[in-house]
Design an enzyme around this catalytic site. Sequence first.
Site, short mmCIF file in Angstrom:
data_model
loop_
_atom_site.label_atom_id
_atom_site.label_comp_id
_atom_site.label_asym_id
_atom_site.label_seq_id
_atom_site.Cartn_x
_atom_site.Cartn_y
_atom_site.Cartn_z
N GLY A 8 51.38 61.13 17.56
CA GLY A 8 50.32 62.11 17.79
C GLY A 8 50.57 63.39 17.03
N GLY A 10 48.80 66.30 17.16
CA GLY A 10 48.13 67.47 17.72
C GLY A 10 49.10 68.66 17.69
N PHE A 11 48.84 69.63 18.55
CA PHE A 11 49.69 70.82 18.55
C PHE A 11 51.15 70.52 18.86
CE2 PHE A 11 45.49 72.79 19.39
CZ PHE A 11 45.48 73.66 18.31
N GLY A 12 51.38 69.61 19.81
CA GLY A 12 52.75 69.28 20.21
C GLY A 12 53.50 68.54 19.10
N VAL A 76 49.25 53.51 18.23
CA VAL A 76 50.34 52.99 19.06
C VAL A 76 49.73 52.35 20.30
CG1 VAL A 76 52.38 53.60 20.40
CG2 VAL A 76 51.94 54.71 18.20
N GLU A 167 32.70 78.62 26.49
CA GLU A 167 32.58 78.89 25.05
C GLU A 167 31.42 78.11 24.44
OE1 GLU A 167 36.67 78.23 23.60
OE2 GLU A 167 36.96 80.40 23.72
#
Lengths: 415, 415
Positions: A8, A10-12, A76, A167
Amino acid sequence: MKRVVIVGMGFGGLRAARTLAGKGLDVMLLDRQNYHLFQPLLYQVATAALEQESIAYPIRAMTRHWEGVSFRMAEVIGADFEKKQLFTREGQIDFDYLIVAAGSVTNFFGQATIEQHAYDLKKLGHAVELRNRILTLFEKASREKDPARRRACLTFIIVGGGPTGVEFAGSLQELIRYVLTKDYPELSIGETRIILVEATDRLLAPFPENLRRYTLERLRRMGVEVLLNTRVNGADGKEVFIADGTIIPACTLFWSAGVAAAPLAAAFDIPKAANGRIPVQPDLTLAGHPDVFIVGDMAYLEQDGAPLPMVAPVAMQQGEYAGRAILAKRLDRPVPPFRYRDKGSMATIGRSSAVAMAFGRTFSGFAAWFVWLALHLMYLVGFRNRILVLLNWAFYYFFHERQVRLITEEQGKTK
Amino acid sequence: MKRVVIVGMGFGGLRAARTLAGKGLDVMLLDRQNYHLFQPLLYQVATAALEQESIAYPIRAMTRHWEGVSFRMAEVIGADFEKKQLFTREGQIDFDYLIVAAGSVTNFFGQATIEQHAYDLKKLGHAVELRNRILTLFEKASREKDPARRRACLTFIIVGGGPTGVEFAGSLQELIRYVLTKDYPELSIGETRIILVEATDRLLAPFPENLRRYTLERLRRMGVEVLLNTRVNGADGKEVFIADGTIIPACTLFWSAGVAAAPLAAAFDIPKAANGRIPVQPDLTLAGHPDVFIVGDMAYLEQDGAPLPMVAPVAMQQGEYAGRAILAKRLDRPVPPFRYRDKGSMATIGRSSAVAMAFGRTFSGFAAWFVWLALHLMYLVGFRNRILVLLNWAFYYFFHERQVRLITEEQGKTK
């Protein structure tokens, strides 16, 4: 050479990769997409403010600069933690260390009609789909002679009073007020409705009372109808059903009332916590598997008696922590437990209008909006993307123009 | 108020609309899409050089500034020229004057296996699909262990030595050479092949001999294999069949060897000329229907003994002519017959490399490339689009970077 596999981007995952690059490890990145997505701005793609390409960044554009880091586009589907093997649709991958950072999906809480008809914002494709939907409904309304059907086309119901709902509601209202009213002189602004539905008695629950009140007042002043203590419990594509029996004719239902761990979590034979998240040790590893880390939205960890929220800052700090932990383990150095440092939260409501809390203080209005803007530009990956986003925002700010109001065709025949 | 209906918002329709705006007529624009597309740059979207949004411009962003002009997103499926009625999927529209400018589609000359497997570039969606295809094949090749299968993934066959084929071949080769080789260190550049196949003995047939030779040498020097006097007569998605019996393993076949009038032409009960085009009078009207104009690729008109080519400059001049002709007819002024003024042609081969002919002279290399660049920026609609395209080109020119190398997912579940 020891191999670290990160699932993954993403941010992590991105933070973990950055931390591990050039450290003498074989780092393999996996993602189903070939790009890192800046999810917090998806709602701006959905409201014609940004082109989709400006919030995505090719992963290989990063890995080419990172020594020892390679990328494989793969999905995965499972793992054998004992044998240290990962299973993908494209074959099996061995690992020494594993960091799973596959993120989250929208949680419809098993409400089938909502899942079938509601739009959500977790992927780039969702945002483009939603933009196409909004614009197509305006085109349809401009041809529709029946006032009731026209009104249903122009009614947008947004469920969930968290940052995404707030938002999106604000941005959609501005798109309609400032841009689409000029595009569709044949329609009346009075026929459009944006209804923000929240199950509890408050918007932006984690924010202090003064900011919650500011947000509510601001949205209402902009013309967004806010229904608190209200639940949506069904939809059929033409009508939305409210729990108290009310039926609102509305062609578009947007759902941002919940998130759950990515489906990959279910493929692991581990008991889950709330929202399908995977309970982790204080060092973010799986119990009994000190070389397997779970970070970000997928991980369930309590701090000071409450679970850490499923938000980007937690994922970023956890990703970086996991990377450092692996480097420390190789040197047999002890790793202090993970601790999340909350640097603040913010949400933007509209042009020159946002709420923020940081340094123990609260901010609202222009100052909060300006900080929101600067921080989002900073966290966006890629110099060119920053320029594009800044240009788009400047055009909107000065000319009230959102040019990406294109209905892009379906991508047609797949060969 | 007299109503003029214009079908199709390509180069021809757009010019006609501009000419007729604010002249006291009710001008109604129809298009299946809600945007004007700058087709000449589609190949740059397909080769990750531009985002799709930068070459499309919302039609309503123009009509809001044009007095008396309205837009309806609709697909025209037929007409009754006697009764002055147009039929769309969304209902019937009456007209006093009609301008049909629906453009063209790719002509596969009835070769079913090619039509099924080949990519082409006429719509925005095609370009995105082709970019996704190219990048997906590189990802696939990076995982593929079998050298033959890997080579097939990395072989791109381009049919048609006109401007589209030449520009796409050059741009694809640069994408691979300068960008993808850095992205995919696991692949060898020697395994990639771009083969440009042309049925006649020359590339860019209408250009003078020195420019044709420059183009051929330049492409070959860049590493594009050019096969002249060669015909492709079939494909199955894994192999491409050459008329002489050769079989080339190649996952991607791109077809730019022919164009035909848009299918709408077939809906009109009028005998057609070559490529399904509609023969028109010297004033671009249909015989017997002085209020119905056909312009651009759909129209068949001979000038100096040869049919006018299906290119943007002809469409633009005809669109403007049709608009002026309608204004003249209202004042009962005579209209001189249409005459195409050929201001020149150009094609770009790569960075700092193009060919052009204008003012009776020929240009090649940097000067031609620079003029190509300036003219394309000039004809692009919208200030913001020009800035975006210029920025992308500058990034590519100075940093050899094409950032739009994203594999965007399918737009998923349609609600």
